[in-house]
Every structure is written in C-alpha cells, then in structure tokens.
Design a protein around this motif. Structure first.
Motif, PDB file in Angstrom:
ATOM      1  N   ALA A 236      83.013  43.578  78.327  1.00  0.00           N
ATOM      2  CA  ALA A 236      81.999  44.618  78.554  1.00  0.00           C
ATOM      3  C   ALA A 236      82.573  45.764  79.369  1.00  0.00           C
ATOM      4  O   ALA A 236      81.872  46.368  80.193  1.00  0.00           O
ATOM      5  CB  ALA A 236      80.775  44.028  79.252  1.00  0.00           C
ATOM      6  N   GLY A 237      83.869  46.053  79.175  1.00  0.00           N
ATOM      7  CA  GLY A 237      84.516  47.143  79.876  1.00  0.00           C
ATOM      8  C   GLY A 237      84.920  46.819  81.292  1.00  0.00           C
ATOM      9  O   GLY A 237      85.412  47.691  82.017  1.00  0.00           O
ATOM     10  N   VAL A 238      84.757  45.566  81.730  1.00  0.00           N
ATOM     11  CA  VAL A 238      85.082  45.167  83.105  1.00  0.00           C
ATOM     12  C   VAL A 238      86.360  44.344  83.076  1.00  0.00           C
ATOM     13  O   VAL A 238      86.397  43.269  82.455  1.00  0.00           O
ATOM     14  CB  VAL A 238      83.939  44.350  83.731  1.00  0.00           C
ATOM     15  CG1 VAL A 238      84.316  43.917  85.143  1.00  0.00           C
ATOM     16  CG2 VAL A 238      82.648  45.144  83.732  1.00  0.00           C
ATOM     17  N   PRO A 239      87.451  44.820  83.731  1.00  0.00           N
ATOM     18  CA  PRO A 239      88.691  44.031  83.742  1.00  0.00           C
ATOM     19  C   PRO A 239      88.460  42.675  84.402  1.00  0.00           C
ATOM     20  O   PRO A 239      87.760  42.570  85.405  1.00  0.00           O
ATOM     21  CB  PRO A 239      89.652  44.895  84.562  1.00  0.00           C
ATOM     22  CG  PRO A 239      89.073  46.273  84.521  1.00  0.00           C
ATOM     23  CD  PRO A 239      87.594  46.102  84.444  1.00  0.00           C
ATOM     24  N   LEU A 240      89.052  41.647  83.831  1.00  0.00           N
ATOM     25  CA  LEU A 240      88.949  40.312  84.408  1.00  0.00           C
ATOM     26  C   LEU A 240      89.909  40.177  85.573  1.00  0.00           C
ATOM     27  O   LEU A 240      90.949  40.856  85.627  1.00  0.00           O
ATOM     28  CB  LEU A 240      89.259  39.254  83.354  1.00  0.00           C
ATOM     29  CG  LEU A 240      88.337  39.222  82.129  1.00  0.00           C
ATOM     30  CD1 LEU A 240      88.850  38.186  81.118  1.00  0.00           C
ATOM     31  CD2 LEU A 240      86.910  38.886  82.537  1.00  0.00           C
ATOM     32  N   LEU A 241      89.554  39.309  86.490  1.00  0.00           N
ATOM     33  CA  LEU A 241      90.471  38.971  87.568  1.00  0.00           C
ATOM     34  C   LEU A 241      91.282  37.778  87.069  1.00  0.00           C
ATOM     35  O   LEU A 241      90.747  36.681  86.885  1.00  0.00           O
ATOM     36  CB  LEU A 241      89.702  38.611  88.840  1.00  0.00           C
ATOM     37  CG  LEU A 241      90.547  38.354  90.079  1.00  0.00           C
ATOM     38  CD1 LEU A 241      91.297  39.628  90.494  1.00  0.00           C
ATOM     39  CD2 LEU A 241      89.679  37.852  91.233  1.00  0.00           C
ATOM     40  N   VAL A 242      92.587  38.006  86.836  1.00  0.00           N
ATOM     41  CA  VAL A 242      93.417  36.991  86.181  1.00  0.00           C
ATOM     42  C   VAL A 242      94.083  36.119  87.249  1.00  0.00           C
ATOM     43  O   VAL A 242      94.770  36.614  88.143  1.00  0.00           O
ATOM     44  CB  VAL A 242      94.486  37.642  85.298  1.00  0.00           C
ATOM     45  CG1 VAL A 242      95.317  36.563  84.593  1.00  0.00           C
ATOM     46  CG2 VAL A 242      93.834  38.562  84.271  1.00  0.00           C
ATOM     47  N   HIS A 243      93.761  34.804  87.177  1.00  0.00           N
ATOM     48  CA  HIS A 243      94.431  33.825  88.025  1.00  0.00           C
ATOM     49  C   HIS A 243      95.566  33.224  87.198  1.00  0.00           C
ATOM     50  O   HIS A 243      95.323  32.461  86.251  1.00  0.00           O
ATOM     51  CB  HIS A 243      93.453  32.741  88.452  1.00  0.00           C
ATOM     52  CG  HIS A 243      92.457  33.189  89.477  1.00  0.00           C
ATOM     53  ND1 HIS A 243      91.894  32.352  90.404  1.00  0.00           N
ATOM     54  CD2 HIS A 243      91.938  34.425  89.729  1.00  0.00           C
ATOM     55  CE1 HIS A 243      91.052  33.032  91.162  1.00  0.00           C
ATOM     56  NE2 HIS A 243      91.068  34.294  90.764  1.00  0.00           N
ATOM     57  N   LEU A 244      96.810  33.594  87.495  1.00  0.00           N
ATOM     58  CA  LEU A 244      97.968  33.094  86.761  1.00  0.00           C
ATOM     59  C   LEU A 244      98.392  31.763  87.362  1.00  0.00           C
ATOM     60  O   LEU A 244      98.601  31.649  88.570  1.00  0.00           O
ATOM     61  CB  LEU A 244      99.104  34.110  86.835  1.00  0.00           C
ATOM     62  CG  LEU A 244      98.775  35.467  86.157  1.00  0.00           C
ATOM     63  CD1 LEU A 244      99.822  36.504  86.517  1.00  0.00           C
ATOM     64  CD2 LEU A 244      98.668  35.284  84.635  1.00  0.00           C
ATOM     65  N   LEU A 245      98.497  30.726  86.499  1.00  0.00           N
ATOM     66  CA  LEU A 245      98.742  29.364  86.942  1.00  0.00           C
ATOM     67  C   LEU A 245     100.166  28.932  86.639  1.00  0.00           C
ATOM     68  O   LEU A 245     100.792  29.425  85.683  1.00  0.00           O
ATOM     69  CB  LEU A 245      97.754  28.415  86.255  1.00  0.00           C
ATOM     70  CG  LEU A 245      96.275  28.793  86.328  1.00  0.00           C
ATOM     71  CD1 LEU A 245      95.430  27.761  85.577  1.00  0.00           C
ATOM     72  CD2 LEU A 245      95.802  28.922  87.777  1.00  0.00           C
ATOM     73  N   SER A 246     100.635  27.997  87.426  1.00  0.00           N
ATOM     74  CA  SER A 246     101.943  27.393  87.164  1.00  0.00           C
ATOM     75  C   SER A 246     101.834  26.446  85.971  1.00  0.00           C
ATOM     76  O   SER A 246     100.707  26.136  85.528  1.00  0.00           O
ATOM     77  CB  SER A 246     102.398  26.623  88.406  1.00  0.00           C
ATOM     78  OG  SER A 246     101.594  25.459  88.562  1.00  0.00           O
ATOM     79  N   PRO A 247     102.937  25.934  85.445  1.00  0.00           N
ATOM     80  CA  PRO A 247     102.858  24.954  84.354  1.00  0.00           C
ATOM     81  C   PRO A 247     102.024  23.735  84.711  1.00  0.00           C
ATOM     82  O   PRO A 247     101.453  23.087  83.828  1.00  0.00           O
ATOM     83  CB  PRO A 247     104.321  24.597  84.110  1.00  0.00           C
ATOM     84  CG  PRO A 247     105.072  25.825  84.506  1.00  0.00           C
ATOM     85  CD  PRO A 247     104.323  26.356  85.694  1.00  0.00           C
ATOM     86  N   ALA A 248     101.909  23.429  86.009  1.00  0.00           N
ATOM     87  CA  ALA A 248     101.112  22.278  86.432  1.00  0.00           C
ATOM     88  C   ALA A 248      99.645  22.656  86.634  1.00  0.00           C
ATOM     89  O   ALA A 248      98.835  21.811  87.020  1.00  0.00           O
ATOM     90  CB  ALA A 248     101.672  21.703  87.722  1.00  0.00           C
TER      91      ALA A 248
END
Length: 860
Positions: A795-807
């Motif tokens: 809806a035009g709102v950037p997501l807050l991306v939580h980048l995770l490790s392989p685990a």
C-alpha cells in the motif's frame, strides 16, 4: 427615661438625615455602618419615631441569629428606659416579647419568612430593616427577595433598608432597584495584629473535626494574651464543642471569668456577656460575636481562624455544618471587636503568609447549603425555580434539582414544582421539610424527636438518638431547656394541621396519619416503661421519625459497616450504643479525613418492619442482569434502594439485559473473550494497517471502535449468546469480515493492498507481520533477498525488513535495502561467513542470485 447621652454618642447619628431622605424619596436604602456605630439600635428607634421626633411607624428589624435578635431588642429597650415587650420587642422561634404598643420588633429572618408566607402584605409594618446583610445567610437573602417582590407588586409604600457593617453595597443597591447608599463614619480605634501560629504543624479541619492540638494552642494563646495585655479577651472558635474544650483547658485560670457564647447558651449567660463584668473576662464565642453583638470591655481578640459553614455532600446524600478556614473579611470583623472602645490587639493563630491565601469572603449560603427549605419557600411563594427573585447569587441548578427531588418525595410539590397543600403546611412548621413531613406523618407524636433533629445535639448526648431523647427529657442543661420549648412549639403548630390529616406519601393510600399512627397511645405508654431495643418505646419512636425524615439513610449492617439505601456506607464510632443493631437510620453524619465512608454522628436503631414501611418508595423487586465474576449473572432481586433484601436465580432473563451484560463483559475483559484464530488476528492487524495509512473506507478496528459498532459485526452471534462460554465460540474473524468495505468494492483489494504474504527474490512467500500498523515487518533470511535493490512495500508503505541469519536469528534491520547492500552488508558478511561457511556470501549482494540453500546444494 430615654438615655440620650448613650444615644447621642452613637456615630451613626450623622448618617440619619441622609437615610431618612433616601427612604422618603426612593423608599429603599443601603446603610453601610461599621460595627459599634449604632446601626442596629439607634436607626430602628429613629425610623419608628421613638426618638428624634419623627412620625410614628412600625419597624421590623430582621436579624440572622436568635441571640442577636434578643440582644438588639434588650439594648434598644434599655436605651428607652423600658423593658422588652413595650415599645421594643422581639420574636424568635419559641420565644416572643411583643406588646400592644410595640413599634420596633426584632425578629429572626426565619420568623420573618414565616410571616411573609402567611400574609405577603405584612399589614401594619411600615419599614423592614435587614441587618447584617454581609453574612449572606440563606434566610436573609430569601427574605430580601420576597420583600422586594412585595414592594414591587403589592405595597410600593413599604420601605426597605439593607444594613451591614461591610457588604457589597453596590450589589444590594442594584438588587433594591437602584437604592441610595448611605455610609456612616465609625470611631475606629487601632488594632495591632500579633501573629501567633502553633509551634508544630496541626491537621487541617475536616467535617466537624478540629485537631485537639490546635485547640490546646488557642488556649495557650488566650493565657498569653491575659498575661501580656489588659482588658477582657474575646476568643473566636468554630463551634460549641470547641468552646467547651477550650473552656476546660482554661479552668485553672484564676481571677478571670470564662464565659461561653453561642446560640445554645442560656439567656442568663448571654446577658452576662453583654454587660460589663465585675472581674476580668474571657469570652469564648462562635462567629455570632463577629458583628451582631457588642461585648463591652474587650481589648484583645484571639482568633482561631476557623468557622462553621453549611455544606452538602451530594455524592453521599449528606448535609450539615463543616469546619472551614474563616475568610479574610471575617478576620477583619473579628479583629474589629478589639477596637470598639479603645485601641486593642488581635492574636491570630496562623501565619501572616497563610493569611494571604485565605478566601476573601465567606461563601454565600445559597451556593453551598442544602436548598430544600429554600426551594419549598420559593415554591410556596409561586416561583418554584427562583428565576424571578431578586437574589445576589442565583441558586445552583444541581442543588435546586436535588431539593426538588426531596420535596417531591415528601409530597410538598407537584410535578410542575408548585407547592401542594402538604407543602404549604410544611413551610409553616418552622423545621426542615423532611422533619416537618415526619412530624405530620406521626400526627405530632414525633415532636420530641423532630425537636432533637432540628438543632445540633450536644456531643455528650452520644450518637444514639433514643438515648439523646431520654437525656434531653431529664433536663439540667441549656440545650434541654430549649429542646423542651421547641417540643411545645412543634406540638402546638402540628396541632393546627391535624385536620385534615396528611396524606401518606409512602403507601399511596387515602388520607391517614401514616406509618406513625402505630406509635400513638401504646407508644407513649411504653416510653417510660424502661424497655430497651428498637421495637419498643423511645427507641421505636426515634427510629420511626428518623426513618420517615431520612428514608434513603435507612441502613443495614453489612460486614463491618452499614449500607444505606442511598448506596453510601457509614461506620459507627468505637463504643457506640448502636453497634451491632441489624438496622439503623443515619440522622446526622460526616466524612472523616481520608475515609471513603460516612461516620454516624447521630442515628437510631430501627426494626426492619419500620424501616421497610418508612422507606416504602425505595422498596422494589426487579430483574438484575449484569457481568460479575467473569460471567453473566441473572437474578431477581428485592431491594430497599441499594440494600439487597433477597435474591433468586433468573432462568429466562430479558435478552436485551443479557446482551447489555455481555457487552459490559467485553468492555471489562476485552475482546479476547471471543475466539481469535490466527487468521482473525491477522485480519484485524491488516485492517488496522490500512486504516492508519489509507483511512476510509477501511474500518477502525480499535477496541473502542469495535465496541461502538458491535451491532454491525457481532450480530447475530451476540444475540444468541447467553454466557461467557457462548462468547468464546464466536469467530471474531467472521465478524470482522462484515466490516470490510463491500459496498464500495474496496474489500476485493484487501489482498492487494495488505497481503498476508509477499514473494521475495528466492521465490519464497514470506508472511508480513502487521502488529505495528505504522511499519509492518518482513522477517526473511538474508540470502533470499540477494538481487533485490528496492525495499519491498505494501500500500505504498516500505516494509521494515528484518534480515535473518541462516539459522533464523536477526542479523540486521533496515528500511532501505539499497543502502544496506552498499554500507551495512560488509560488516554482516564478515561476521556471518565464518559462522556459516557453507552458505553463499557474495561480495555484491545486489547482483547475486537469491537462494534458500547452501553452497553444496547450489553446486549439485
């Protein structure tokens, strides 16, 4: 023989020509004269033509207090060389000294009101002087308003004078149709102020309670004043109890007479105070001595700084006197008593800094007092809401509404607020309408109890009304003497209305004596039988009268306190004679500091049958369905007001009541009472996100908003529910779906604008976390985002991306993926490639191939 030397010495004489001219011209005047100038004594004599050679007239002087009325009449009679009852007389409740040739009559404002209600024209009266207007007593304000009505509509020749030592002269002048203001110069002797605060902190007054430490300090200041100054000492205290306590602490002072002056003091004591003493005196007085009385010989004033004023606690349905800090105006009046005859001193038992924080003037009674009697007076006058009366301050709307409720309950006014025949009778009894109705309902048999309740009972009489009745009958003190006189008056005046009898407002029956008829001859025979207990003699009569007067204060023992029918709780003091009684009536109560419950000051034990009969209109049975203990409780309850008498389970409760109880449960316990599946939770979060960013037509799904629209999204499921378990079976998600904007067609775009999942470069569909509607979260493994340069958005709102490790553990958080690849990724790569060597860690993630797998799987 007229004492011309004393008359000529009165400073108000210089203002008499202007006052006479004002009355001859305008017919009204405002006289402002300092204490001691003779406004209360010389002015009426001159207006009546008894001195000065003017025309003979009949003058009525209205005083706010009985003691002042008697004293003023005696002083004027002395000036004329006569006795009261000749040219000058007085009328107060229960006492009258007026003869055929009386030209000046001093009456209390209450007596004047009674006279106006009986005959509005006041035949034979030429001039009315309203004395001490500055005190703003309710009766005085009412009498002034009624007299102005009489002058305007019936007797334009009636002359009116508003007289006071210090008053709002402009306000009174406007009230009396632009009356001229006449000022008299006084002989003011200087009075030096001595600040004498207590050496240690004292508790502020609360209700009727005054810190004993303050009273001990006041007594010590009196001793100090006796040692440091000459002349008599006048000490101001708030009430009779405090006067008695300080008098006891001064009992060992030698060569000094300690006198107590208040409305309940014997006439002999009052006379002794108003005459010079053979020895030095300490006069302990209430505010009655502020302006109405001249105490000769006083050179020193000791001021406790306290006063008693009426107050109403509407929340608890209680009214009575309370102790307050005296105003600065009262302080000036009190100090002035020390300078009436010579220079003097005033010892103030507070600090100079506190003085500036005191109220400027006392509160007008009409603003703070119980207005029931006032409302009855205005209803009988023909102006139920007092809107047409000339009053300095209009009555508060809430207090008048409460007063009308009481008057309606006692049958004194009709639905339009007009006085009924019963109301007219009550207005002429000279007691509070509640007590008057009890007097009529008992056909006069309750006169003794009504007399007790008409005036503050001495504390030493205890808190048991029946015991106080027996104590008063034994006599031996000034209060008992006044009580006996009031009993005689009440019996006489109630006899005037014995035919026709009062209609029993509580049973709704035809005209009869009411519940008190059972206390007739049998009750009188039992009074002296020595029997005790609420069902016999004095105890039954006391309980009956109090219950008839205060039906909402009938109370039942409930745990360690009593629950009144009004819903207020009350407690007895330790050692009370009422302790343990199953039912009582609370006649007088206050609220101690820091306590939520009322404290019984005077009450009576009452049998249950009398309690139920007297408070009949409060008795009723009804279905009660409410949320309690975490579920719907449905009962049929018999109550006396707030007092529960009996209850039984209710099988077929009104669906509307059940629904209201369930809604209350949802408000108290929250919407968590419903069944919230993960899908329902997700839908609510997604809708909250769309509402926050796109607004209408997306619905508000906050708790308050969902409660407000419960009819739209919880019906028909809520209509079928009967208890908490039924709520737990309602699918909240199904209900929320009803709030989607179907009519506009926007509902179809829900998955487009706020999808549950979003595709990432690796091909995985990752769930979006909408718990924070301001910034939804996408939690995804870092390698699955390789190759994506732009932060994903909904809806035009950037997501807050939580980048995770392989685990699956957090490695980084970003709202700007391109910036992270450029700056933040290097540090994360350095940390993770050693920990997870089997996973790809390209140097340029923005162009690398996204993957969910390890290097080994990629090679295969």
């Amino acid at each position: 023989m007229i004492r011309y030397d004393a008359l000529d010495a009165l400073p108000v004489r210089s203002a008499l020509p202007a006052l006479t001219e004002a009355l001859e011209g305008a017919g009204t005047a405002v006289l402002v004269a300092p204490p001691g100038t003779g406004k209360t004594t010389l002015v009426p004599l001159v207006l009546a033509g008894l001195v000065g050679g003017g025309p003979a007239r009949r003058v009525v002087v209205a005083e706010p207090r009985r003691i002042a009325a008697r004293a003023a009449a005696r002083r004027m009679a002395w000036l004329l060389g006569e006795r009261p009852g000749e040219s000058v007389g007085f009328t107060v409740r229960g006492e009258r000294a007026v003869g055929r040739h009386t030209r000046v009559e001093v009456a209390t404002t209450g007596v004047l009101l009674q006279r106006l209600q009986r005959d509005q024209e006041l035949p034979g009266v030429d001039i009315v002087v309203l004395d001490e207007c500055h005190e703003r007593h309710l009766d005085a304000d009412t009498a002034a308003a009624f007299l102005w009505d009489v002058r305007q509509a019936l007797r334009p020749e009636l002359r009116l004078v508003a007289a006071s030592a210090t008053t709002d002269a402009g306000g009174w002048a406007r009230l009396l149709g632009g009356a001229p203001v006449v000022e008299a110069e006084g002989v003011a002797h200087p009075v030096e102020v001595v600040w004498a605060p207590a050496g240690r902190p004292v508790r502020p007054p609360h209700g009727m309670r005054v810190d004993p430490a303050l009273l001990a300090h006041v007594a010590s200041v009196v001793r100090r004043a006796l040692a440091e100054r000459d002349g008599d000492v006048l000490c101001f205290l708030p009430g009779v109890g405090e006067i008695a306590r300080v008098a006891g602490q001064l009992g060992d002072v030698t060569d000094v007479d300690v006198l107590q002056v208040h409305g309940r003091a014997p006439a002999a004591v009052q006379d002794a105070v108003l005459a010079p003493g053979a020895r030095r005196r300490v006069v302990l007085a209430t505010s009655v001595a502020e302006s109405s009385l001249t105490v000769p010989g006083v050179r020193v004033v000791v001021d406790s700084g306290l006063a008693r004023e009426p107050r109403v606690d509407h929340a608890r349905g209680l009214s009575g006197l309370t102790t307050v800090r005296a105003s600065r105006a009262a302080g000036r009046q009190r100090a002035g008593r020390a300078g009436r005859e010579a220079p003097g001193f005033v010892y103030r038992c507070w600090t100079e800094a506190e003085d500036g924080r005191l109220p400027a003037f006392p509160a007008p009674e009409i603003k703070v007092a119980d207005l029931t009697a006032f409302a009855l007076q205005t209803a009988c006058w023909g102006d139920p809401d007092a809107s047409g009366l000339a009053l300095l301050d209009p009555p508060p709307g809430g207090a008048m509404a409460a007063a009308r409720e009481v008057l309606s309950a006692v049958g004194a006014v009709d639905c339009a607020g007009r006085a009924t025949p019963v109301g007219v009778r009550l207005s002429r009894l000279g007691v509070h309408p509640r007590l008057g109705r009890a007097l009529l309902d008992t056909s006069g048999e309750g006169a003794e109890v009504v007399a007790l309740l008409s005036e503050e009972v001495p504390r030493e009489y205890g808190d048991d009304l029946a015991g106080a009745l027996r104590r008063a009958r034994r006599g031996g003190d000034a209060y008992a003497g006044r009580w006996a006189a009031e009993v005689r008056r009440l019996r006489a005046v109630s006899g005037e209305f014995s035919h026709p009898p009062a209609r029993d407002r509580r049973t709704g029956g035809s005209e009869q004596a009411g519940p008190g008829a059972a206390t007739g001859a049998r009750g009188r025979q039992e009074e002296h039988s020595g029997q005790a207990g609420p069902g016999t003699g004095d105890d039954r009569l006391a309980g009956l009268v109090a219950a008839l007067a205060f039906p909402e204060r009938v109370a039942r023992l409930d745990g360690g306190s009593y629950l009144m029918a009004s819903g207020t709780r009350a407690e007895l003091e330790e050692g009370s004679g009422l302790r343990g009684a199953p039912w009582i009536v609370v006649a007088v109560a206050d609220r101690p500091a820091g306590k939520g419950h009322a404290r019984v000051r005077l009450g009576a034990a009452v049998p249950q049958d009398v309690a139920l009969a007297a408070a009949g209109p409060l008795l009723g049975g009804h279905d009660e369905v409410h949320w309690a203990g975490g579920d719907v409780v449905a009962r049929h309850v018999e109550r006396l007001g707030a007092i529960e008498l009996a209850a039984r389970p209710l099988q077929d409760a009104d669906p509307a009541l059940v629904r209201a109880a369930l809604l209350e449960g949802l408000r108290q316990a929250g919407l968590g009472l419903l069944r919230w599946t993960p899908e329902a939770e997700s839908l609510r979060q997604r809708l909250a996100f769309l509402r926050a960013h796109l607004g209408e037509p997306w619905p508000d799904v906050s708790g308050d908003a969902l409660h407000a629209r419960v009819d739209e999204w919880l019906e028909p499921e809520l209509g079928r529910a009967r208890r908490r378990a039924d709520l737990a079976r309602i699918d909240a998600g199904q209900g929320l779906a009803r709030l989607l904007p179907w009519a506009s067609g926007q509902a179809a775009r829900l998955d487009e604008l706020a999808p549950e999942r979003i595709a990432v470069p690796s091909g995985s569909r990752i769930r979006i976390d909408y718990r924070d509607p301001e910034r939804p979260v996408l939690a995804v493994k870092l390698q699955e985002m390789f190759g994506l340069r732009q932060t994903p958005a909904v809806a035009g709102v950037p997501l807050l991306v939580h980048l995770l490790s392989p685990a699956g553990r957090p490695a980084a958080v970003t709202a700007d993926l391109a910036s992270f690849w450029k700056d933040g990724y290097k540090g994360v790569r350095a940390e993770l490639r050693g920990r997870y060597p089997k996973h790809p860690w390209p140097e340029d993630p923005a162009t690398a191939e996204p993957t969910r797998h390890t290097n080994a799987r990629l090679r295969r």
